[in-house]
Design a protein around this motif. Structure first.
Motif, PDB file in Angstrom:
ATOM      1  N   PHE A 158       0.849  -1.184   0.000  1.00  0.00           N
ATOM      2  CA  PHE A 158       0.000   0.000   0.000  1.00  0.00           C
ATOM      3  C   PHE A 158       0.895   1.249   0.000  1.00  0.00           C
ATOM      4  N   SER A 159       0.467   2.268  -0.720  1.00  0.00           N
ATOM      5  CA  SER A 159       1.300   3.455  -0.903  1.00  0.00           C
ATOM      6  C   SER A 159       1.371   4.333   0.342  1.00  0.00           C
ATOM      7  N   LYS A 160       0.298   4.380   1.124  1.00  0.00           N
ATOM      8  CA  LYS A 160       0.275   5.247   2.304  1.00  0.00           C
ATOM      9  C   LYS A 160       0.982   4.570   3.468  1.00  0.00           C
ATOM     10  N   ASN A 161       1.862   5.281   4.113  1.00  0.00           N
ATOM     11  CA  ASN A 161       2.628   4.742   5.221  1.00  0.00           C
ATOM     12  C   ASN A 161       2.262   5.499   6.496  1.00  0.00           C
ATOM     13  N   ASN A 162       1.041   5.290   6.977  1.00  0.00           N
ATOM     14  CA  ASN A 162       0.591   5.933   8.202  1.00  0.00           C
ATOM     15  C   ASN A 162      -0.142   4.910   9.065  1.00  0.00           C
ATOM     16  N   ASP A 163      -1.031   5.343   9.899  1.00  0.00           N
ATOM     17  CA  ASP A 163      -1.709   4.424  10.805  1.00  0.00           C
ATOM     18  C   ASP A 163      -3.012   3.886  10.237  1.00  0.00           C
ATOM     19  N   ASP A 164      -3.255   4.095   8.945  1.00  0.00           N
ATOM     20  CA  ASP A 164      -4.484   3.586   8.337  1.00  0.00           C
ATOM     21  C   ASP A 164      -4.471   2.063   8.341  1.00  0.00           C
ATOM     22  N   ILE A 165      -5.658   1.484   8.448  1.00  0.00           N
ATOM     23  CA  ILE A 165      -5.795   0.026   8.445  1.00  0.00           C
ATOM     24  C   ILE A 165      -6.363  -0.413   7.097  1.00  0.00           C
ATOM     25  N   TYR A 166      -5.743  -1.425   6.513  1.00  0.00           N
ATOM     26  CA  TYR A 166      -6.191  -1.958   5.235  1.00  0.00           C
ATOM     27  C   TYR A 166      -6.707  -3.374   5.467  1.00  0.00           C
ATOM     28  N   CYS A 167      -7.845  -3.681   4.890  1.00  0.00           N
ATOM     29  CA  CYS A 167      -8.509  -4.960   5.118  1.00  0.00           C
ATOM     30  C   CYS A 167      -8.483  -5.806   3.845  1.00  0.00           C
ATOM     31  N   PHE A 168      -8.588  -7.099   4.042  1.00  0.00           N
ATOM     32  CA  PHE A 168      -8.623  -8.023   2.899  1.00  0.00           C
ATOM     33  C   PHE A 168      -9.476  -9.226   3.277  1.00  0.00           C
ATOM     34  N   ARG A 169      -9.935  -9.941   2.272  1.00  0.00           N
ATOM     35  CA  ARG A 169     -10.614 -11.207   2.487  1.00  0.00           C
ATOM     36  C   ARG A 169     -10.560 -12.023   1.206  1.00  0.00           C
ATOM     37  N   ILE A 170     -10.597 -13.347   1.360  1.00  0.00           N
ATOM     38  CA  ILE A 170     -10.716 -14.268   0.234  1.00  0.00           C
ATOM     39  C   ILE A 170     -12.007 -15.039   0.424  1.00  0.00           C
ATOM     40  N   ARG A 171     -12.848 -15.061  -0.610  1.00  0.00           N
ATOM     41  CA  ARG A 171     -14.108 -15.786  -0.559  1.00  0.00           C
ATOM     42  C   ARG A 171     -14.257 -16.645  -1.805  1.00  0.00           C
ATOM     43  N   ASP A 172     -15.051 -17.725  -1.665  1.00  0.00           N
ATOM     44  CA  ASP A 172     -15.399 -18.482  -2.855  1.00  0.00           C
ATOM     45  C   ASP A 172     -16.619 -17.850  -3.498  1.00  0.00           C
ATOM     46  N   LYS A 173     -17.016 -18.372  -4.638  1.00  0.00           N
ATOM     47  CA  LYS A 173     -18.106 -17.750  -5.384  1.00  0.00           C
ATOM     48  C   LYS A 173     -19.474 -17.972  -4.742  1.00  0.00           C
ATOM     49  N   ALA A 174     -19.513 -18.857  -3.737  1.00  0.00           N
ATOM     50  CA  ALA A 174     -20.765 -19.031  -3.000  1.00  0.00           C
ATOM     51  C   ALA A 174     -20.887 -18.015  -1.874  1.00  0.00           C
ATOM     52  N   GLY A 175     -19.848 -17.172  -1.708  1.00  0.00           N
ATOM     53  CA  GLY A 175     -19.865 -16.149  -0.683  1.00  0.00           C
ATOM     54  C   GLY A 175     -19.281 -16.578   0.645  1.00  0.00           C
ATOM     55  N   ASN A 176     -18.713 -17.794   0.728  1.00  0.00           N
ATOM     56  CA  ASN A 176     -18.114 -18.259   1.972  1.00  0.00           C
ATOM     57  C   ASN A 176     -16.781 -17.557   2.213  1.00  0.00           C
ATOM     58  N   LYS A 177     -16.644 -16.935   3.375  1.00  0.00           N
ATOM     59  CA  LYS A 177     -15.409 -16.229   3.701  1.00  0.00           C
ATOM     60  C   LYS A 177     -14.378 -17.234   4.202  1.00  0.00           C
ATOM     61  N   LEU A 178     -13.225 -17.299   3.534  1.00  0.00           N
ATOM     62  CA  LEU A 178     -12.196 -18.274   3.845  1.00  0.00           C
ATOM     63  C   LEU A 178     -11.016 -17.660   4.588  1.00  0.00           C
ATOM     64  N   VAL A 179     -10.640 -16.456   4.200  1.00  0.00           N
ATOM     65  CA  VAL A 179      -9.528 -15.748   4.839  1.00  0.00           C
ATOM     66  C   VAL A 179      -9.943 -14.300   5.022  1.00  0.00           C
ATOM     67  N   SER A 180      -9.661 -13.723   6.175  1.00  0.00           N
ATOM     68  CA  SER A 180      -9.937 -12.310   6.375  1.00  0.00           C
ATOM     69  C   SER A 180      -8.963 -11.763   7.406  1.00  0.00           C
ATOM     70  N   GLY A 181      -8.737 -10.454   7.367  1.00  0.00           N
ATOM     71  CA  GLY A 181      -7.829  -9.846   8.315  1.00  0.00           C
ATOM     72  C   GLY A 181      -7.595  -8.393   7.977  1.00  0.00           C
ATOM     73  N   ASN A 182      -6.721  -7.762   8.741  1.00  0.00           N
ATOM     74  CA  ASN A 182      -6.375  -6.379   8.452  1.00  0.00           C
ATOM     75  C   ASN A 182      -4.905  -6.147   8.766  1.00  0.00           C
ATOM     76  N   VAL A 183      -4.314  -5.173   8.106  1.00  0.00           N
ATOM     77  CA  VAL A 183      -2.895  -4.869   8.254  1.00  0.00           C
ATOM     78  C   VAL A 183      -2.712  -3.352   8.310  1.00  0.00           C
ATOM     79  N   LYS A 184      -1.530  -2.929   8.729  1.00  0.00           N
ATOM     80  CA  LYS A 184      -1.176  -1.522   8.742  1.00  0.00           C
ATOM     81  C   LYS A 184       0.072  -1.303   7.904  1.00  0.00           C
ATOM     82  N   ASN A 185      -0.012  -0.351   6.988  1.00  0.00           N
ATOM     83  CA  ASN A 185       1.182   0.161   6.304  1.00  0.00           C
ATOM     84  C   ASN A 185       1.960  -0.922   5.539  1.00  0.00           C
ATOM     85  N   GLY A 186       2.853  -0.472   4.705  1.00  0.00           N
ATOM     86  CA  GLY A 186       3.884  -1.302   4.096  1.00  0.00           C
ATOM     87  C   GLY A 186       3.410  -2.447   3.234  1.00  0.00           C
ATOM     88  N   THR A 187       4.225  -3.511   3.249  1.00  0.00           N
ATOM     89  CA  THR A 187       4.000  -4.683   2.404  1.00  0.00           C
ATOM     90  C   THR A 187       3.588  -5.869   3.264  1.00  0.00           C
TER      91      THR A 187
END
Length: 349
Positions: free
Chosen positions: A70-99
């Protein structure tokens, strides 16, 4: 005529809007679909308040990894998730800054990864990521819409085949169906790459069952006596990773008859090579060389014994003798090995 012109004007406005915005929305994920994942290539874009979605398909099971910057290097929180096409959430979480790297073991099938900014959604954020995929090498490829985690959809297995499988985030159980055409000792060899695995071997009648709990990483060999029939081998784990196994069937161990001697009056001493892996022995003796009539038998229930004495024989008669091993099931039914070689003795005393 005026009504027709008004409808035509509205239609043209909708067409112009769709042309001006190439991204397409999806109701299933409530975000903007930015495109399809291309493995090993760099993907980049901007999160402008609305979640960004990438679709990806796996033709075979394996591990996916998304290294996101992510380009911004501050205290912002970035979220992600992986789901299948049936809408089942398989992976989710959040991170701060960087790679950051998001990874998951998945079955073959269609999926999507979504990224968004948790706060300050009015500020655009640039992102880039390079996705990777490593196939698990499953022998029978599982699809997330058709798993072999139920008896009714168990994978067919043939003895002596080497089989490799995978436990994934969306699949913690694999079941294999094998038909044993004779009674025997099932030798099951498993090589696990997961920290904890359970193994269950049971027949279709559910009256023969063997269980191994908490099997650790590495190679393990198990032996089970199995009467002929249909069996299900169930492997399960709450850990993602791969495993391999091989199963073979051998006959109930037989023994060799070492000697038979007239040692006492109307008695015969019989000796054999013992086998501690069985439960006991049956000794059969007869005055008929083909054991077609006049047969008598005795049982030795101690597998550590290597001989017994037969009494009340007829003087001046030639006797033929042989021995076989047996194993019993939980109901006490005996299952026998093949007969040993035959020896004969004339009762002189």
């Amino acid at each position: 005529m005026n009504k027709i012109m008004k409808r035509l004007s509205v239609f043209l406005v909708i067409v112009l809007c769709l042309t001006a915005f190439p991204y397409r929305a999806t109701a299933a994920t409530d975000g903007i679909v930015a495109g399809d994942v291309k493995w090993g290539e760099n993907h980049s874009g901007t999160i402008a308040g609305t979640p960004v979605i990438y679709n990806f398909s796996l033709k075979q099971s394996g591990k996916v990894a998304f290294t996101v910057t992510f380009s911004k290097n501050n205290d912002d929180i970035y979220c992600f998730r992986i789901r299948d096409k049936a809408g089942n959430k398989l992976v989710s979480g959040n991170v701060k800054n960087g790679t950051h790297t998001v990874s998951a073991d998945l079955l073959a099938g269609d999926y999507e990864i979504t990224m968004w900014q948790y706060a300050n959604q009015d500020v655009d954020v640039n992102y880039s990521f390079v996705p990777s995929f490593q196939a698990s090498g499953e022998t029978v490829n599982e699809v997330n819409t058709n798993k072999n985690n139920e008896v009714t959809c168990a994978s067919s297995y043939t003895l002596k085949q080497n089989r490799k499988g995978q436990f994934a985030i969306n699949d913690d159980t694999d079941i294999y169906k094998v038909v044993l055409k004779k009674n025997g000792i099932l030798r099951f060899t498993v090589n696990s790459q997961v920290r904890n695995m359970d193994i269950v071997v049971q027949n279709a009648m559910d009256d023969v069952s063997y269980r191994e709990y908490g099997v650790q990483m590495g190679k393990h060999v198990y032996s089970y006596f199995c009467p002929k029939g249909t069996y299900y081998i169930t492997l399960s784990s709450n850990q993602a990773g791969t495993y391999s196994f091989n199963a073979s069937l051998t006959d109930i161990p037989a023994v060799s008859l070492k000697k038979a001697t007239n040692v006492k009056t109307k008695s015969m001493l019989v000796k054999w090579n013992r086998n501690s892996s069985v439960m006991g022995y049956q000794v059969q003796y007869s005055t008929n060389s083909k054991f077609a009539k006049d047969n008598r038998a005795c049982f030795v229930s101690n597998a550590k014994m290597d001989g017994t004495t037969l009494y009340s024989l007829k003087a001046k008669k030639k006797y033929y003798v042989r021995v076989r091993t047996y194993i019993t099931d939980k109901n006490g039914k005996k299952y026998y090995s093949k007969w040993s070689n035959v020896k004969n003795v004339v009762i002189k005393k």
